[in-house]
Structures are given as C-alpha cells and as structure tokens.
Scaffold this motif. Structure first.
Motif, PDB file in Angstrom:
ATOM      1  N   THR A   8       5.935  13.757   0.252  1.00  0.00           N
ATOM      2  CA  THR A   8       5.089  13.128  -0.764  1.00  0.00           C
ATOM      3  C   THR A   8       5.012  14.082  -1.995  1.00  0.00           C
ATOM      4  O   THR A   8       5.296  13.929  -3.085  1.00  0.00           O
ATOM      5  CB  THR A   8       4.023  12.495  -0.337  1.00  0.00           C
ATOM      6  OG1 THR A   8       4.206  11.594   0.407  1.00  0.00           O
ATOM      7  CG2 THR A   8       3.004  11.935  -1.376  1.00  0.00           C
ATOM      8  N   LEU A  59      -3.648  11.564  -0.600  1.00  0.00           N
ATOM      9  CA  LEU A  59      -3.745  12.487  -1.755  1.00  0.00           C
ATOM     10  C   LEU A  59      -5.083  12.605  -2.275  1.00  0.00           C
ATOM     11  O   LEU A  59      -5.899  11.793  -2.260  1.00  0.00           O
ATOM     12  CB  LEU A  59      -2.900  11.805  -2.752  1.00  0.00           C
ATOM     13  CG  LEU A  59      -1.100  11.642  -2.649  1.00  0.00           C
ATOM     14  CD1 LEU A  59      -0.828  10.596  -3.599  1.00  0.00           C
ATOM     15  CD2 LEU A  59      -0.671  13.068  -2.623  1.00  0.00           C
ATOM     16  N   SER A  77       4.081   9.476  -6.122  1.00  0.00           N
ATOM     17  CA  SER A  77       4.058   9.549  -4.668  1.00  0.00           C
ATOM     18  C   SER A  77       4.650   8.352  -4.113  1.00  0.00           C
ATOM     19  O   SER A  77       5.079   8.447  -2.806  1.00  0.00           O
ATOM     20  CB  SER A  77       2.666   9.957  -4.181  1.00  0.00           C
ATOM     21  OG  SER A  77       1.714   8.582  -4.516  1.00  0.00           O
TER      22      SER A  77
END
Length: 129
Positions: free
Chosen positions: A36, A99, A122
């Motif tokens: 990611t 995140l 992402s």
C-alpha cells in the motif's frame, strides 16, 4: 468404445473437481501495509513532485518503506532542510492496512487534497487528480 466414453467422463469430472478446489486469484491490489505504501510513494512522487505541482514545490519526499516497526511510511520535509521535523507523515500498518496521515500539513488547506490523493492511491488508482 464404452470404456473410452467412461474414461472421458471420469477425466471431465476430476478436472471439474480440481478446478473447484483452487483458490480464486485475488482481485485488486495487495492491501498489506508495505505494498500500500509503495503505491502511495510512487504516486506521490509522480503526482506531487515530478509533475511540478506548486502545492508541493517547497517540499521533498522522503520515503521510509523499509520499516522494522511494521509501519512503512513517507515523509514530506522542507526541500532545503531534509533533516528537519517532517511536515507530513503518511504511514500504514497491518493487513489490510490502516492508513494514517498526520503532521502540520494536515492543518493546512492542502489537507483535504492529501487525504483524497492518498486514499485513491492506496486503493490502486494511479491517477493524479
């Protein structure tokens, strides 16, 4: 001729069972933290820096993807003083990744754009806008 027909039917049945037992290929990007953040770092470099985006002209990207903490991250620092405290930290942790974005830039008008861009990248979309 009947044994040949029976063998063909048996082969077809076995092939069908084997195909049914296989795990389907994953769809979409790998959601673990490192892949990611690799996607985010590549897109940020291309869209914010290599493109000459004026909103990021005063900054430099400092990726820290090889993290022993399990939290790969990217940092934005002042272009003239890369050793100074980061103005933006974007990091991911876990699988699927969670995140986080924090730092002084997240209190500036560009924060909503950072959030939108990072979320898009992402998820696998490489578009700049």
């Amino acid at each position: 001729m009947r044994p040949r027909l029976a063998n063909t039917a048996l082969f077809t049945a076995v092939a069908t069972m084997v195909a049914a037992c296989q795990t389907p290929a994953p769809t979409g990007p790998n959601r673990a933290a490192l892949p990611t953040m690799e996607r985010v770092a590549l897109a940020a470099n291309a869209c914010w820096f290599k493109s000459g985006d004026p909103a990021f002209a005063a900054y430099k990207l400092a990726p820290e993807l090889n993290s022993f903490s399990g939290r790969p991250r990217i940092l934005l620092v002042h272009k003239g003083s890369p050793e100074s405290r980061p103005l933006l930290v974007v990091q991911a942790e876990g699988s699927p990744s969670r995140l986080q974005a924090f730092g002084p830039m997240m209190s500036e008008p560009v924060a909503s754009r950072i959030t939108t861009d990072v979320n898009r990248w992402s998820g696998g979309n490489k578009a700049c806008n």
